[in-house]
Design an enzyme around this catalytic site. Structure first.
Site, PDB file in Angstrom:
ATOM      1  N   CYS A 125       0.816  -1.228   0.000  1.00  0.00           N
ATOM      2  CA  CYS A 125       0.000   0.000   0.000  1.00  0.00           C
ATOM      3  C   CYS A 125       0.847   1.276   0.000  1.00  0.00           C
ATOM      4  O   CYS A 125       0.488   2.281  -0.615  1.00  0.00           O
ATOM      5  CB  CYS A 125      -0.940   0.004   1.196  1.00  0.00           C
ATOM      6  SG  CYS A 125      -0.188  -0.588   2.706  1.00  0.00           S
ATOM      7  N   HIS A 238      -1.984   6.189   5.102  1.00  0.00           N
ATOM      8  CA  HIS A 238      -0.540   6.292   5.250  1.00  0.00           C
ATOM      9  C   HIS A 238      -0.117   7.678   4.753  1.00  0.00           C
ATOM     10  O   HIS A 238      -0.635   8.173   3.749  1.00  0.00           O
ATOM     11  CB  HIS A 238       0.190   5.240   4.394  1.00  0.00           C
ATOM     12  CG  HIS A 238      -0.027   3.831   4.869  1.00  0.00           C
ATOM     13  ND1 HIS A 238      -0.596   3.500   6.077  1.00  0.00           N
ATOM     14  CD2 HIS A 238       0.289   2.651   4.266  1.00  0.00           C
ATOM     15  CE1 HIS A 238      -0.627   2.184   6.206  1.00  0.00           C
ATOM     16  NE2 HIS A 238      -0.107   1.644   5.125  1.00  0.00           N
TER      17      HIS A 238
HETATM   18  N1  LIG Z   1      -3.920  -3.674   4.920  1.00  0.00           N
HETATM   19  C1  LIG Z   1      -3.382  -3.044   3.909  1.00  0.00           C
HETATM   20  O1  LIG Z   1      -3.296  -1.798   3.881  1.00  0.00           O
HETATM   21  C2  LIG Z   1      -2.829  -3.832   2.736  1.00  0.00           C
HETATM   22  C3  LIG Z   1      -2.340  -3.153   1.625  1.00  0.00           C
HETATM   23  C4  LIG Z   1      -1.825  -3.844   0.530  1.00  0.00           C
HETATM   24  C5  LIG Z   1      -1.815  -5.227   0.584  1.00  0.00           C
HETATM   25  N2  LIG Z   1      -2.287  -5.868   1.683  1.00  0.00           N
HETATM   26  C6  LIG Z   1      -2.284  -7.331   1.671  1.00  0.00           C
HETATM   27  O2  LIG Z   1      -3.646  -7.755   1.646  1.00  0.00           O
HETATM   28  C7  LIG Z   1      -3.769  -8.979   2.351  1.00  0.00           C
HETATM   29  C8  LIG Z   1      -4.856  -8.837   3.419  1.00  0.00           C
HETATM   30  O3  LIG Z   1      -4.481  -7.847   4.350  1.00  0.00           O
HETATM   31  P1  LIG Z   1      -5.533  -7.279   5.422  1.00  0.00           P
HETATM   32  O4  LIG Z   1      -4.900  -6.054   5.945  1.00  0.00           O
HETATM   33  O5  LIG Z   1      -6.895  -7.212   4.842  1.00  0.00           O
HETATM   34  O6  LIG Z   1      -5.475  -8.425   6.569  1.00  0.00           O
HETATM   35  P2  LIG Z   1      -6.618  -8.858   7.615  1.00  0.00           P
HETATM   36  O7  LIG Z   1      -7.504  -7.738   7.977  1.00  0.00           O
HETATM   37  O8  LIG Z   1      -5.863  -9.545   8.690  1.00  0.00           O
HETATM   38  O9  LIG Z   1      -7.484  -9.931   6.799  1.00  0.00           O
HETATM   39  C9  LIG Z   1      -6.959 -11.194   6.437  1.00  0.00           C
HETATM   40  C10 LIG Z   1      -8.015 -11.983   5.714  1.00  0.00           C
HETATM   41  O10 LIG Z   1      -7.418 -13.218   5.291  1.00  0.00           O
HETATM   42  C11 LIG Z   1      -8.239 -14.292   5.771  1.00  0.00           C
HETATM   43  N3  LIG Z   1      -7.456 -15.490   6.026  1.00  0.00           N
HETATM   44  C12 LIG Z   1      -6.523 -15.689   6.985  1.00  0.00           C
HETATM   45  N4  LIG Z   1      -6.072 -16.969   6.948  1.00  0.00           N
HETATM   46  C13 LIG Z   1      -6.740 -17.586   5.945  1.00  0.00           C
HETATM   47  C14 LIG Z   1      -6.766 -18.912   5.426  1.00  0.00           C
HETATM   48  N5  LIG Z   1      -5.969 -19.874   5.926  1.00  0.00           N
HETATM   49  N6  LIG Z   1      -7.596 -19.173   4.395  1.00  0.00           N
HETATM   50  C15 LIG Z   1      -8.397 -18.221   3.868  1.00  0.00           C
HETATM   51  N7  LIG Z   1      -8.443 -16.947   4.337  1.00  0.00           N
HETATM   52  C16 LIG Z   1      -7.623 -16.636   5.356  1.00  0.00           C
HETATM   53  C17 LIG Z   1      -8.862 -13.740   7.044  1.00  0.00           C
HETATM   54  O11 LIG Z   1      -9.995 -14.523   7.406  1.00  0.00           O
HETATM   55  P3  LIG Z   1     -10.550 -14.543   8.934  1.00  0.00           P
HETATM   56  O12 LIG Z   1     -11.397 -13.313   9.084  1.00  0.00           O
HETATM   57  O13 LIG Z   1     -11.336 -15.796   8.971  1.00  0.00           O
HETATM   58  O14 LIG Z   1      -9.366 -14.554   9.844  1.00  0.00           O
HETATM   59  C18 LIG Z   1      -9.222 -12.341   6.582  1.00  0.00           C
HETATM   60  O15 LIG Z   1     -10.368 -12.371   5.776  1.00  0.00           O
HETATM   61  C19 LIG Z   1      -2.360  -9.315   2.882  1.00  0.00           C
HETATM   62  O16 LIG Z   1      -1.733 -10.178   1.965  1.00  0.00           O
HETATM   63  C20 LIG Z   1      -1.687  -7.964   2.909  1.00  0.00           C
HETATM   64  O17 LIG Z   1      -0.278  -8.090   2.793  1.00  0.00           O
HETATM   65  C21 LIG Z   1      -2.801  -5.210   2.747  1.00  0.00           C
END
Ligand SMILES: NC(=O)c1ccc[n+]([C@@H]2O[C@H](COP(=O)([O-])OP(=O)(O)OC[C@H]3O[C@@H](n4cnc5c(N)ncnc54)[C@H](OP(=O)(O)O)[C@@H]3O)[C@@H](O)[C@H]2O)c1
Length: 332
Positions: A125, A238
């Site tokens: 991000c 950010h």
């Molecule tokens: N946050 C940001 O600003 C941002 C920016 C760019 C990229 N990203 C990327 O986007 C992705 C998600 O980030 P996030 O911030 O949204 O994280 P998050 O809020 O922690 O959400 C993670 C998601 O993944 C699911 N998950 C976890 N383990 C899993 C499994 N074994 N099988 C299927 N689903 C699973 C979780 O499900 P549950 O609800 O059941 O736990 C939840 O829906 C990451 O790869 C991160 O690096 C994030």
């Protein structure tokens, strides 16, 4: 389009579902996946209620687009199944970002790098807002060197990290010991200059991602670029303090005109505080303000760059990629 969202209950996944609906992406069928903890949960989408499912190797059969917004481990294991099912895969994890076969795309900046690969990666991000700004600046004159310090909200680490900030703030104010599982130090009322793990030279994984991904997206492999990433106790957005050095002279008027015309950028040209310059939650744009000439180097420019990390930095970029693919080729 038949679509699947992996990580549909997470911070980015929820933002993406809202955008698929509000931007009227032509969703015929939607499957939502999350961890086994979420089986039985339901998510609202376009007046419907979708059951959250567990992943399996045939989860993506019949899908045109699969959005991965879960984790590196999930992408590593399940992206190959999505590719095998014939879907276009838009992966927001870091697994494929630096793979030379996989385009790392911010459509406003480098759509031309798409090579018909079935996997398209979205950057970190912090990288998204930086490359949108730098690509516009590079229209004024070639970039020579960039120094960026990013002030990153807790939502960059997901929903549970945001909860840790909320709970930690209450604990701090009530003089209770603060719990910490996401951050190396309590995050409430604190700034932590460590996002990710350290390498042997002392760079954090977040800083390395910003430097490597930015060079790949800009197609400028030898761009001098130094990043410092700091976690700050905010929930959304950010911010970045960016110093850049041009390879030849420029005028502030050229910079203002170019940024004012740049798609996806909202320029705050005056020095007074204006909405968005300091808080961009829920918006689509990258906000650029505090522009001034940096006289410590011959051709320097300083700026403050802010955007909503979940939306502009992740979910909207993924959707822009899907829209780009739709314009380029109709999935079979
Ligand atoms: N946050 C940001 O600003 C941002 C920016 C760019 C990229 N990203 C990327 O986007 C992705 C998600 O980030 P996030 O911030 O949204 O994280 P998050 O809020 O922690 O959400 C993670 C998601 O993944 C699911 N998950 C976890 N383990 C899993 C499994 N074994 N099988 C299927 N689903 C699973 C979780 O499900 P549950 O609800 O059941 O736990 C939840 O829906 C990451 O790869 C991160 O690096 C994030």
């Amino acid at each position: 389009m038949n679509c699947a969202v992996v990580g549909a209950t997470g911070a980015v996944g929820r933002e993406l579902l809202g955008l698929l609906e509000s931007r009227a992406f032509p969703v015929a069928m939607l499957r939502c996946f999350a961890s086994p903890r979420s089986i039985g949960r339901k998510v609202p989408f376009a007046g419907r209620v979708i059951d959250v499912q567990a992943l399996h190797e045939h989860a993506f059969d019949g899908c045109d687009f699969v959005f991965f917004d879960a984790s590196d481990a999930v992408s590593k294991e399940f992206v190959p199944f999505a590719v095998r099912s014939g879907a276009w895969v838009i992966d927001n994890s870091s697994v494929y970002r630096l793979d030379p076969q996989v385009p790392l795309i911010v459509p406003d900046v480098n759509a031309a790098m798409w090579n018909n690969s079935r996997i398209l990666a979205g950057p970190n991000c912090t990288t998204v807002q930086l490359v949108v700004f730098l690509a516009a600046c590079a229209k004024v004159a070639p970039l020579k060197r960039v120094v960026v310090a990013s002030y990153q909200s807790t939502s960059g680490a997901g929903l549970l990290a945001m909860d840790e900030l909320r709970a930690g703030t209450v604990d701090f104010l009530e003089s209770k010991p603060e719990c910490r599982s996401f951050f190396p130090e309590p995050i409430a009322f604190n700034c932590i200059p460590q996002i990710g793990s350290f390498d042997a030279e002392g760079w954090t994984s977040e800083e390395t991602k910003v430097m490597m991904e930015t060079r790949k997206i800009l197609g400028h492999e030898d761009l001098g670029l130094v990043a410092t990433a700091v976690r700050v106790p905010t929930l959304h957005c950010h911010a970045q303090s960016v110093f850049l050095e041009y390879s030849h002279d420029f005028t502030m008027e050229q910079v203002h005109t170019t940024l004012a015309d740049a798609p996806g950028i909202q320029l705050h040209a005056t020095y007074a505080c204006s909405r968005g310059q300091y808080a961009a939650t829920g918006g689509d744009d990258v906000h650029v303000g505090r522009l001034r000439r940096d006289r410590s180097v011959p051709f320097g420019l300083a700026a403050w760059v802010v955007s909503d990390n979940l939306r502009r930095g992740a979910a909207l970029n993924a959707l822009h990629i899907a829209e780009m693919v739709c314009r380029g080729i109709a999935p079979s």
